[in-house]
Design a protein around this motif. Sequence first.
Motif: not given
Length: 171
Positions: A64-87
């Motif tokens: 994969d040439m991206f990091v990322g993953g699923v957006v959790g319930a109630g989570e915004s795309y922006d919140e998920a992007a930062l969380r997934e990238a750092e994880e």
Amino acid sequence: MNPADEILDVVDEHDQVVAQYRRGEVYARGLRHRCVFIQARDGAGRLFVHRRTATKLVFPALYDMFVGGVVGAGESYDEAALREAEEELGVTGLPRPAYLFKFLYDDGTGNSWWSAVYEVRCDLPVRPQVEEVQWHAFLAEEEVEQRLGAWEWVPDGLAAYERLKAFRDGR
């Protein structure tokens, strides 16, 4: 927590939440949900590329040439992007990824998710999670292009990559 037990928002064709289910059930039933794709580059402009572990629920052992993953319930795309990238990069203090666009990924076989695409510069030393990433490197974009036909890539990441190239070309 077991990733299959994470609660996800299930969405319709307009990206409106219609239900919530455990990730394992979402995948098993092919329910539409939300994902984020973050293209990470280092200070030299090279792309972070990785190979997923064989234990991943979706697309195990593919590149994969991206990091990322699923957006959790109630989570915004922006919140998920930062969380997934750092994880996935194994860093803290990453700048907030910049939102670029969103598209509906659908492979025609029951896999469908709304996909928000972001980019971020990562000048921090990366330490990817061993549960998520079995190999990684920062590669020049030309090298990534050369490997597109040689390596087996995640299909949704390829779709996002092609759309990102078109987005950057103004198409």
